[in-house]
Design an enzyme around this catalytic site. Structure first.
Site, PDB file in Angstrom:
ATOM      1  N   HIS A 152       0.830  -1.211   0.000  1.00  0.00           N
ATOM      2  CA  HIS A 152       0.000   0.000   0.000  1.00  0.00           C
ATOM      3  C   HIS A 152       0.865   1.261   0.000  1.00  0.00           C
ATOM      4  O   HIS A 152       1.907   1.328   0.650  1.00  0.00           O
ATOM      5  CB  HIS A 152      -1.011   0.006   1.147  1.00  0.00           C
ATOM      6  CG  HIS A 152      -0.440   0.053   2.534  1.00  0.00           C
ATOM      7  ND1 HIS A 152      -0.211   1.243   3.208  1.00  0.00           N
ATOM      8  CD2 HIS A 152      -0.082  -0.925   3.388  1.00  0.00           C
ATOM      9  CE1 HIS A 152       0.261   0.979   4.408  1.00  0.00           C
ATOM     10  NE2 HIS A 152       0.349  -0.319   4.554  1.00  0.00           N
TER      11      HIS A 152
ATOM     12  N   GLU B 204      -5.240   1.357   2.556  1.00  0.00           N
ATOM     13  CA  GLU B 204      -5.047   0.270   3.507  1.00  0.00           C
ATOM     14  C   GLU B 204      -5.128   0.756   4.947  1.00  0.00           C
ATOM     15  O   GLU B 204      -5.672   0.068   5.815  1.00  0.00           O
ATOM     16  CB  GLU B 204      -3.693  -0.408   3.257  1.00  0.00           C
ATOM     17  CG  GLU B 204      -3.493  -1.724   4.002  1.00  0.00           C
ATOM     18  CD  GLU B 204      -2.956  -1.574   5.412  1.00  0.00           C
ATOM     19  OE1 GLU B 204      -2.995  -2.562   6.178  1.00  0.00           O
ATOM     20  OE2 GLU B 204      -2.504  -0.465   5.777  1.00  0.00           O
TER      21      GLU B 204
ATOM     22  N   HIS C 247       3.679   2.266  13.337  1.00  0.00           N
ATOM     23  CA  HIS C 247       2.782   3.404  13.504  1.00  0.00           C
ATOM     24  C   HIS C 247       3.336   4.420  14.505  1.00  0.00           C
ATOM     25  O   HIS C 247       2.583   5.196  15.093  1.00  0.00           O
ATOM     26  CB  HIS C 247       1.383   2.955  13.913  1.00  0.00           C
ATOM     27  CG  HIS C 247       0.607   2.365  12.772  1.00  0.00           C
ATOM     28  ND1 HIS C 247      -0.763   2.276  12.771  1.00  0.00           N
ATOM     29  CD2 HIS C 247       1.015   1.848  11.581  1.00  0.00           C
ATOM     30  CE1 HIS C 247      -1.160   1.718  11.635  1.00  0.00           C
ATOM     31  NE2 HIS C 247      -0.091   1.448  10.894  1.00  0.00           N
TER      32      HIS C 247
END
Length: 424
Positions: free
Chosen positions: A78, A229, A330
């Site tokens: 992605h 995504e 993340h």
């Protein structure tokens, strides 16, 4: 630098991989603001001589022709990343923001950002509501963490909402956080958005290796590049009926309680959407073993990928997930060159392998050629036989006041050991 592969597979052009990754990281692409990264990836495919087409919104489906068109396979990464959006023009001349994708505001604090207005780009900083110890004392350490407790200070002369609006800022403006990329001589790579731009670079490097060395493919292979995504929809688009297998490439989680390493590829057996296809997953494990590719198996409890989106959209395909080992996903992510090379090796090995089963060329078929996980002779039966219910459930039952022998049966007699004294 060319990294050799084991067992007659071609070299990986790591310089190309790293160059591609750094160029991707230089392009802001939070979900919904992906046109630039789509155009870049399309140009990269053109340079490799790979045909491709785009969906209406910009997901890319490329094609590498194989000996047969079906059962086709897809390898998906992605292009979109995390980010934020302006949700309020605040009276104090700062911006309240909402996250794009799922990530913690604690990793947004202190970051430099770009705000994309209707007509220009403005720079700023994401800060907690109380920043200076000289002004707030110990309250800077006790304030909560969350998106309601951060704001963006835009680098324009503004102390009111009106002044921000006059500078061209609006609710709904996109915000991209600087990647803060650093590549170290020892092979470590630190940056936001390695998820999933490092995997995109690995997929393009795998395609380059196949093209440079003219490797034959058993079936058509479709590299897919999705754009949503991080918000869950991902590979729900860009698939078609000929695709029978799909392998997602993504960051894998190196953390306490996980089996992933920053120096290897990871083959994920299950994530929060459930187990991946048994046969496709074990095929990838066998390929990694055959070619001596460093790899780990892992299970992720709080994780989903393009594969989940594809199945949830109603696609009847085999799915699997492989990735590069990375720390602090993340957040401020880190991986190592070793993991990127291992992932690229595994992608090349998979793309040049035979399909899981030729039966998959048809969406519906008979049992002939269907896969088999366990043969009857492999199934373990209990080693301790259970008692027959009729031997103990009828104890004490009365039929018209008497048991089958003319009187109520003594259940205790059936339960006592032979020779035992009933009065003891």
């Amino acid at each position: 630098m060319m990294i050799p592969l084991a067992n007659a597979l071609p070299d990986i052009d790591y310089d190309y991989l790293e160059e591609t990754m750094l160029q991707l990281l230089a392009i802001p692409s939070p979900v919904g603001l992906t046109d630039a990264v789509v155009r870049y990836t399309a140009a990269r495919l053109e340079a490799l001589g790979i045909e491709y087409e785009l969906t209406r919104r910009g997901a890319i489906r490329a094609t590498l022709r194989g000996r047969e068109a079906q059962p086709a396979r897809a390898v998906v990464t992605h292009l979109d990343t995390l980010g934020a959006m302006v949700r309020e023009i605040k009276p104090n001349g700062r911006l309240a923001i909402a996250p794009i994708g799922h990530w913690s505001a604690r990793f947004a604090e202190g970051s430099r950002v770009t705000v994309f207005t209707d007509h220009r780009q403005l720079r700023g900083t994401c800060l907690p509501l109380k920043t200076s110890g000289h002004a707030f004392g110990s309250e800077i350490d006790s304030q909560p963490v969350g998106w309601d407790h951060v704001e963006v200070r835009v680098d324009v002369p503004a102390t009111t909402a009106l002044e921000l609006e006059q500078a061209g800022l609006h609710v709904g403006d996109w915000i991209a956080f600087d990647p803060q990329t650093e590549v170290l001589p020892g092979g470590y790579i630190n940056s936001r958005y390695l998820d999933d731009k490092a995997a995109v670079a690995a997929l393009l490097a795998a395609c380059k290796a196949i093209g440079d060395h003219r490797l034959p493919l058993a079936v058509d292979v479709h590299p897919l590049f999705t754009i949503t995504e991080e918000v869950g929809s991902g590979a729900s688009a860009a698939l078609h009926g000929e695709i029978a297998e799909m392998v997602s490439l993504d960051i894998s989680i190196a953390a306490p309680g996980q089996n992933t390493s920053e120096h290897a590829a990871t083959i994920c057996v299950q994530d929060m959407s459930g187990p991946f296809d048994y046969h496709l997953t074990h095929k990838l494990i066998a390929l990694a073993r055959e070619h001596g590719i460093p790899h780990r198996r892992d299970v992720f409890r709080f994780y989903r990928s393009d594969s989940a989106a594809a199945v949830e959209a109603g696609n009847d395909i085999r799915t699997a997930l492989i990735g590069f080992g990375g720390d602090a996903s993340h957040a401020q992510e880190r991986t190592h060159r070793d993991a990127l090379v291992a992932l690229t090796q595994l992608v090349v090995a998979y793309m040049t392998s035979e399909p899981v089963t030729r039966r998959d060329r048809r969406t519906m078929s008979s049992l002939a050629g269907f896969t088999e996980q366990l043969r009857p002779e492999d199934m373990v039966v209990p080693s301790t036989p259970l008692p027959l219910p009729g031997e103990f459930l009828d104890c004490g039952r009365e039929d018209d006041g008497v048991g089958s022998g003319g009187e109520a049966q003594d259940c205790g007699a059936l339960q006592r050991e032979p020779g035992s004294d009933p009065e003891a």
